[in-house]
Design a protein around this motif. Structure first.
Motif, PDB file in Angstrom:
ATOM      1  N   LEU A   1      -3.434   5.889 -23.788  1.00  0.00           N
ATOM      2  CA  LEU A   1      -3.896   7.201 -24.097  1.00  0.00           C
ATOM      3  C   LEU A   1      -4.191   7.215 -25.415  1.00  0.00           C
TER       4      LEU A   1
ATOM      5  N   ILE B   1       8.567   9.228 -13.748  1.00  0.00           N
ATOM      6  CA  ILE B   1       9.457  10.007 -12.911  1.00  0.00           C
ATOM      7  C   ILE B   1       9.267  10.174 -11.886  1.00  0.00           C
TER       8      ILE B   1
ATOM      9  N   THR C   1       2.231  12.848 -20.663  1.00  0.00           N
ATOM     10  CA  THR C   1       1.696  12.639 -19.230  1.00  0.00           C
ATOM     11  C   THR C   1       2.367  11.270 -18.751  1.00  0.00           C
TER      12      THR C   1
ATOM     13  N   LEU D   1       7.014   8.581  -9.880  1.00  0.00           N
ATOM     14  CA  LEU D   1       7.092   7.518  -9.033  1.00  0.00           C
ATOM     15  C   LEU D   1       8.530   6.790  -8.776  1.00  0.00           C
TER      16      LEU D   1
ATOM     17  N   SER E   1       4.592  -0.825 -10.163  1.00  0.00           N
ATOM     18  CA  SER E   1       5.240  -0.263  -9.284  1.00  0.00           C
ATOM     19  C   SER E   1       6.361  -1.154  -8.842  1.00  0.00           C
TER      20      SER E   1
ATOM     21  N   GLN F   1       5.752  11.484 -17.299  1.00  0.00           N
ATOM     22  CA  GLN F   1       5.758  12.382 -16.126  1.00  0.00           C
ATOM     23  C   GLN F   1       5.049  11.526 -14.986  1.00  0.00           C
ATOM     24  N   ILE F   2       4.391  10.484 -15.503  1.00  0.00           N
ATOM     25  CA  ILE F   2       3.899   9.789 -14.117  1.00  0.00           C
ATOM     26  C   ILE F   2       5.146   8.754 -13.547  1.00  0.00           C
TER      27      ILE F   2
ATOM     28  N   MET G   1       5.013   3.769 -18.514  1.00  0.00           N
ATOM     29  CA  MET G   1       5.006   2.537 -17.687  1.00  0.00           C
ATOM     30  C   MET G   1       4.278   1.645 -18.882  1.00  0.00           C
TER      31      MET G   1
ATOM     32  N   ILE H   1       9.242  -0.465 -10.819  1.00  0.00           N
ATOM     33  CA  ILE H   1       9.772   0.686 -10.763  1.00  0.00           C
ATOM     34  C   ILE H   1      10.789   0.753  -9.437  1.00  0.00           C
TER      35      ILE H   1
END
Lengths: 409, 409
Positions: B50, B78, B72, B80, B16, B75-76, B43, B19
């Protein structure tokens, strides 16, 4: 030969081992000769982890981006379950909400299902495939990803069952059925063999937690037979259908309870014909759910209005009230948090006067103050202090003679 | 005032905090008055996690379900990043691949971008929003989620830059630019100020790892100026454009290397006009990438054919060859794994005879056996044993005088 929709919650798909177990439950149904549609939630604590990741970035994430984030949880589960079924030699295909044709209203965080475009799912079922759909999610007509709010995977399952005209919708969960009250808190809580939609709806709405109310409503409106059952145990669960079998002709069928309730009171509200409509329309337009509403007129020109909300909506509710103070015409707002709702439910209640009176008597004997009351034909709800919640449930469960041995079958 | 596409890789969005750092880099560009489209990868280790989750369920996951699972990850990121920008007071909106209008061919795991429907992105840019797009993914015309294969986020960035006619596409990564060779392995590796598309293409294809070859090809075809630069440091990176500035007029511009190569030899292949075409068409139809190809005719009727592949494709390659033994008409298949490819690249090579000879001499002096050779106008590739790879690169880097001080600007 029929079509069964199965729904597995987060605990049932908590890790890869459990996903392989879920695959076995799917295969059992498939081997009975049925077509199977499976709806799954995000794995165990995934949603919580994603929420906490968002919290590391911002204290007030936009609902659109939260939906974008959270919907990845179910997408992970559907792909893993499809792989598990393929690994066991069964043809399976996974679909996100938008791929499954689940169209929602253009709202983020708590959208309703507007329509289900069945073509794609039916085509895959016709090929003999197990169809796996991500719960909790859909897309708007504009192609925005939206979630269905709390317990949304139940809604997905029932909505799909209705759209595909399924013979039955099985809600697999970590309990073996619907109980007279929460067995984690009350000894002697008993599993019900069956219950009516209306009773379940009251229990669900009242926070029994087993099944999402919107899902029960959907099931009732579209006559979808539901069964709440365990994903680990093989015993039968609780059937939810048009008219619950009156196994013991109980006046009170169950006791529901829910904590984290806040009572909001709007003081000195201008007493016009439209004032109530205006205030609740304003809150509804901001997607704030109000539960119990009490109005007490103090004089001709103004009125005091109390309503209960989930404590997590308090900040937004106060903001909406403040933003609209001029148009709503009130003097002041007060609130009381750390409250809980305790409710008794049973369709036998309508023909048995004095049930509410007995409830108040039981609570009074326990010296539990009742802060708000709301009644319907088949339930009585009270709001009490959070600290009194379990004691209230316990004493009511005994007073209404709900305790008994769990029904095994 | 222009339009800039920025791409940030997995390390740059690894947590984070990073980001939030990426959000700062986006804001810097936005504050220069530019419209900004940001493409992000999953990330850090998300994709690996995964993949390992899938491995817990099955040893051979279907490519469709792997794409469902892996997408996925982006997608996480974008969602954040959108939250981070909104938190810092900038209007931003995130889009998955399918929402961004990225249409791919109907292939899973390694799809090509067919088309980009720009309407939605342009509408959001026109509102002044930062548009964030999930890299590595798109959807087929049938609404199936497909990934673009390794390094696919670079391809997403360049494809969007081309479709939106961006002024520049900045590839932010964990290195400060394109180097003469990998500085993690070779001391004295030097950052290049600029390089041509063709040189970069050879370096990218040869495993330099900074930039995906398909992305460079896209950039070359659509004349998109690229810059490879650091997401942490503020220094300029390496510009990739039509004709690299000949800073030192080097014959050899860089040395690329790649491990995990396997040499496959098909023995006794029926020597007809169509046999080569048949074998490589069959492999291509199964989406197996062949790199170096060597054919040596041993007699009139049959021929021996060798080619190199990524070691991870070995199992599939042997299967395809076995499945088609009858139609391909060969006697036997052999393979040698644990090989590596070492290549020298430079557009000056075409007018300098003897570059290949010098390369072989350097390797011979190091007693490194050359197993395969392939040449183009601007590169010479050799396949050697994996254990000799770094020594080969090191000695070539010295022999071609590539070492020097890193260019700061």
């Amino acid at each position: 030969m029929g079509l069964i929709v199965q729904k597995f919650g987060g605990t049932s798909v908590g890790n890869s081992e459990r996903i392989l177990n879920v695959a076995e439950r799917v295969i059992e149904e498939k081997n009975r000769g049925n077509d199977v549609v499976v709806v799954v939630s995000a794995m165990g604590k995934t949603t919580d982890q994603l929420v906490s990741l968002a919290g590391e970035v911002t204290s007030s994430p936009s609902k659109r981006e939260m939906d974008m984030l959270l919907t990845t949880g179910e997408q992970i589960t559907i792909s893993l379950l499809a792989m598990a079924l393929q690994h066991k030699g069964y043809d399976a295909i996974s679909f996100t909400g938008w791929q499954a044709g689940i169209e929602t209203e253009p709202v983020f965080g708590n959208a309703r299902v507007l329509n289900i475009e069945r073509t794609r799912l039916q085509a895959e079922l016709a090929k003999g495939k197990v169809v796996i759909v991500a719960g909790f999610q859909g897309a708007t007509a504009d192609g925005e990803i939206a979630t269905l709010g709390r317990g949304g995977s139940d809604t997905t399952a029932v909505a799909l069952a209705a759209a595909l005209k399924a013979d039955k919708c099985d809600i697999y969960t970590d309990v073996t059925g619907v109980f007279t009250t929460d067995p984690r808190y009350v000894k002697g809580a008993r599993k019900l063999l069956s219950i009516s939609y209306d009773e379940m709806l009251e229990l669900a709405n009242l926070g029994a937690g087993v099944l999402h109310p919107r899902a029960v409503e959907f099931a009732k409106n579209y006559h979808v037979p539901l069964e709440v059952r365990s994903s680990m145990e093989r015993e039968s669960g609780t059937i939810i259908e048009e008219e619950g079998k009156m196994e013991q002709n109980l006046v009170v069928r169950g006791i529901a309870f829910e904590d984290k309730i806040t009572k909001v009171t709007v003081l000195g509200l201008s007493n016009t014909l439209s004032s109530l409509s205006t205030i609740f329309t304003t809150l509804a337009n901001n997607h704030l759910n109000v539960d119990i509403i009490i109005q007490s007129t103090t004089n001709k020109n103004t009125t005091d209005l109390s309503f209960s909300i989930h404590s997590e909506d308090l900040k937004d509710t106060l903001q909406v009230l403040a933003d609209n103070k001029e148009s709503l015409k009130y003097e002041n707002v007060q609130f009381e948090s750390d409250l809980a709702k305790v409710s008794i439910v049973g369709s036998g209640m309508v023909s048995n006067p004095g049930v509410a009176a007995k409830m108040f008597e039981v609570l009074a004997n326990e010296s539990i103050e009742v802060k708000m009351v709301s009644t319907s034909e088949i339930k009585v709800s009270t709001v009490v202090e959070e600290g009194n919640m379990i004691r209230a449930v316990d004493s009511l469960h005994q007073a209404f003679e709900l305790a008994g041995t769990t029904v095994k079958s």
